[in-house]
Design a protein around this motif. Structure first.
Motif, mmCIF file in Angstrom:
data_model
loop_
_atom_site.group_PDB
_atom_site.id
_atom_site.type_symbol
_atom_site.label_atom_id
_atom_site.label_comp_id
_atom_site.label_asym_id
_atom_site.label_seq_id
_atom_site.Cartn_x
_atom_site.Cartn_y
_atom_site.Cartn_z
ATOM 1 N N ALA A 188 6.640 1.032 -3.081
ATOM 2 C CA ALA A 188 5.707 1.638 -2.127
ATOM 3 C C ALA A 188 6.373 1.905 -0.784
ATOM 4 N N ALA A 189 7.143 0.937 -0.288
ATOM 5 C CA ALA A 189 7.786 1.081 1.021
ATOM 6 C C ALA A 189 8.810 2.203 1.034
ATOM 7 N N ASN A 190 9.485 2.424 -0.084
ATOM 8 C CA ASN A 190 10.522 3.471 -0.170
ATOM 9 C C ASN A 190 9.990 4.775 -0.754
ATOM 10 N N ASP A 191 8.668 4.823 -0.994
ATOM 11 C CA ASP A 191 8.023 6.033 -1.485
ATOM 12 C C ASP A 191 8.703 6.548 -2.752
ATOM 13 N N LEU A 192 8.893 5.651 -3.701
ATOM 14 C CA LEU A 192 9.595 5.999 -4.937
ATOM 15 C C LEU A 192 8.662 6.487 -6.036
ATOM 16 N N TRP A 193 7.357 6.372 -5.819
ATOM 17 C CA TRP A 193 6.409 6.830 -6.825
ATOM 18 C C TRP A 193 5.105 7.223 -6.151
ATOM 19 N N ASP A 194 4.542 8.339 -6.573
ATOM 20 C CA ASP A 194 3.269 8.794 -6.006
ATOM 21 C C ASP A 194 2.116 8.099 -6.723
ATOM 22 N N GLY A 195 1.334 7.347 -5.969
ATOM 23 C CA GLY A 195 0.187 6.660 -6.558
ATOM 24 C C GLY A 195 -1.079 7.489 -6.458
ATOM 25 N N ALA A 196 -2.092 7.072 -7.174
ATOM 26 C CA ALA A 196 -3.360 7.798 -7.176
ATOM 27 C C ALA A 196 -4.149 7.589 -5.894
ATOM 28 N N ALA A 197 -3.803 6.555 -5.128
ATOM 29 C CA ALA A 197 -4.544 6.260 -3.900
ATOM 30 C C ALA A 197 -3.609 6.289 -2.691
ATOM 31 N N ASP A 198 -2.715 7.296 -2.659
ATOM 32 C CA ASP A 198 -1.699 7.311 -1.607
ATOM 33 C C ASP A 198 -2.252 7.624 -0.218
ATOM 34 N N LYS A 199 -3.528 8.051 -0.107
ATOM 35 C CA LYS A 199 -4.128 8.314 1.206
ATOM 36 C C LYS A 199 -5.247 7.328 1.539
ATOM 37 N N ALA A 200 -5.370 6.291 0.756
ATOM 38 C CA ALA A 200 -6.460 5.326 0.962
ATOM 39 C C ALA A 200 -6.205 4.439 2.175
ATOM 40 N N LEU A 201 -7.300 4.052 2.837
ATOM 41 C CA LEU A 201 -7.234 3.115 3.959
ATOM 42 C C LEU A 201 -8.068 1.861 3.698
ATOM 43 N N TYR A 202 -8.926 1.903 2.668
ATOM 44 C CA TYR A 202 -9.809 0.776 2.379
ATOM 45 C C TYR A 202 -9.878 0.579 0.859
ATOM 46 N N PHE A 203 -10.211 -0.633 0.456
ATOM 47 C CA PHE A 203 -10.489 -0.893 -0.958
ATOM 48 C C PHE A 203 -11.382 -2.134 -1.042
ATOM 49 N N HIS A 204 -12.076 -2.225 -2.127
ATOM 50 C CA HIS A 204 -12.879 -3.421 -2.396
ATOM 51 C C HIS A 204 -12.942 -3.632 -3.901
ATOM 52 N N ALA A 205 -13.335 -4.854 -4.280
ATOM 53 C CA ALA A 205 -13.435 -5.174 -5.711
ATOM 54 C C ALA A 205 -14.640 -4.469 -6.301
ATOM 55 N N ARG A 206 -14.563 -4.181 -7.580
ATOM 56 C CA ARG A 206 -15.638 -3.456 -8.258
ATOM 57 C C ARG A 206 -16.955 -4.269 -8.249
ATOM 58 N N ARG A 207 -16.848 -5.541 -8.186
ATOM 59 C CA ARG A 207 -18.035 -6.369 -8.302
ATOM 60 C C ARG A 207 -18.941 -6.319 -7.070
ATOM 61 N N VAL A 208 -18.415 -5.735 -5.988
ATOM 62 C CA VAL A 208 -19.225 -5.642 -4.767
ATOM 63 C C VAL A 208 -19.522 -4.192 -4.464
ATOM 64 N N SER A 209 -20.551 -3.961 -3.640
ATOM 65 C CA SER A 209 -20.915 -2.607 -3.244
ATOM 66 C C SER A 209 -21.239 -2.612 -1.754
ATOM 67 N N PRO A 210 -20.223 -2.414 -0.914
ATOM 68 C CA PRO A 210 -20.436 -2.525 0.525
ATOM 69 C C PRO A 210 -21.200 -1.353 1.139
ATOM 70 N N GLY A 211 -21.389 -0.270 0.416
ATOM 71 C CA GLY A 211 -22.100 0.879 0.955
ATOM 72 C C GLY A 211 -21.360 1.576 2.092
ATOM 73 N N TRP A 212 -20.046 1.687 1.969
ATOM 74 C CA TRP A 212 -19.255 2.333 3.012
ATOM 75 C C TRP A 212 -19.511 3.844 3.039
ATOM 76 N N ARG A 213 -19.536 4.396 4.250
ATOM 77 C CA ARG A 213 -19.638 5.844 4.401
ATOM 78 C C ARG A 213 -18.219 6.430 4.488
ATOM 79 N N ALA A 214 -17.519 6.267 3.446
ATOM 80 C CA ALA A 214 -16.137 6.749 3.372
ATOM 81 C C ALA A 214 -15.963 7.545 2.089
ATOM 82 N N THR A 215 -14.905 8.331 2.068
ATOM 83 C CA THR A 215 -14.633 9.179 0.911
ATOM 84 C C THR A 215 -13.903 8.378 -0.149
ATOM 85 N N LYS A 216 -14.490 8.342 -1.324
ATOM 86 C CA LYS A 216 -13.868 7.622 -2.425
ATOM 87 C C LYS A 216 -12.636 8.391 -2.914
#
Length: 227
Positions: A188-216
């Motif tokens: 990740a630090a050397n940008d050796l692979w493009d991930g599916a969430a390369d522009k993400a700033l937040y994450f949470h576990a599936r078991r919770v639902s924080p109701g964030w007003r953010a783009t999934k």
């Protein structure tokens, strides 16, 4: 005839004889002018032009100087080889697993230790794509301007990561899965692979639902990612 007349006649005859002998004798031959002789010779002989030869003409004549031929080497036209530009950082590996396997085990940087700890405590046991997404989310926060600029600062920010206690990032060296977390952090630090969430700033576990007003952005493994 008197004696005197006879003597005169004899003298005349003698004189005539002398004159006759002088005209036929080589000793009395008349001289012919040399100019006339040259003229006669010129008329008698054919006229052959003669080129006067200067003394030592071969030495006096200028020697021909030969210049070496100038050969111009024509270089073949070179066809420019287009540079190979990698549009994606992951083109150096066939898979994320290959990129992870290619990383060394050592960690000498405090920032990389914090990143590896974040990957381990937040996503150990997750698929490699999920672990990479966690690492990329932490790195993205350092570049966003909304969070601390260091990885360790992002992790120790109050109320952000539950595994952090008292502002200290724990270590997991020697535990199962630690080396994988280290390798994922390096990818990740050397940008050796493009991930599916390369522009993400937040994450949470599936078991919770924080109701964030953010783009999934993506749902990978046990986490949902937003930007």
């Amino acid at each position: 005839m008197s004696l005197f007349a006879r003597a005169a006649s004899a003298a005349a005859v003698t004189l005539c004889a002398a004159l006759l002998l002088g005209t036929t004798s080589p000793g009395f031959a008349q001289e012919v002018p040399s100019a006339h002789v040259s003229t006669l010779n010129a008329l008698a002989l054919p006229q052959v032009p003669m080129t006067p030869t200067a003394p030592d003409a071969a030495a006096a004549a200028p020697q021909a100087r030969f210049q070496p031929a100038v050969i111009q080497t024509v270089q073949p036209l070179l066809t420019a080889t287009p540079a190979v530009v990698q549009d994606d950082a992951d083109e150096g590996y066939d898979s994320l697993a290959d990129a992870v396997a290619d990383q060394s085990a050592g960690l000498d940087d405090a920032e990389m230790r914090c990143l590896a700890a974040g990957v381990y405590f937040e996503s150990k046991g997750e698929p490699l794509t999920g672990q990479l997404a966690v690492a990329q989310t932490i790195i993205n926060r350092t570049k966003s301007g909304r969070f601390p600029k260091s990885i360790c600062g992002v992790l120790t920010q109050a109320g952000q990561f539950s595994f952090v206690r008292g502002g200290n990032v724990p270590t997991a060296e020697g535990r199962a899965g630690w080396q994988t977390a280290v390798a994922v952090a390096k990818v990740a630090a050397n940008d050796l692979w493009d991930g599916a969430a390369d522009k993400a700033l937040y994450f949470h576990a599936r078991r919770v639902s924080p109701g964030w007003r953010a783009t999934k952005v993506a749902a990978i493994g046990n986490h949902v990612f937003y930007r």
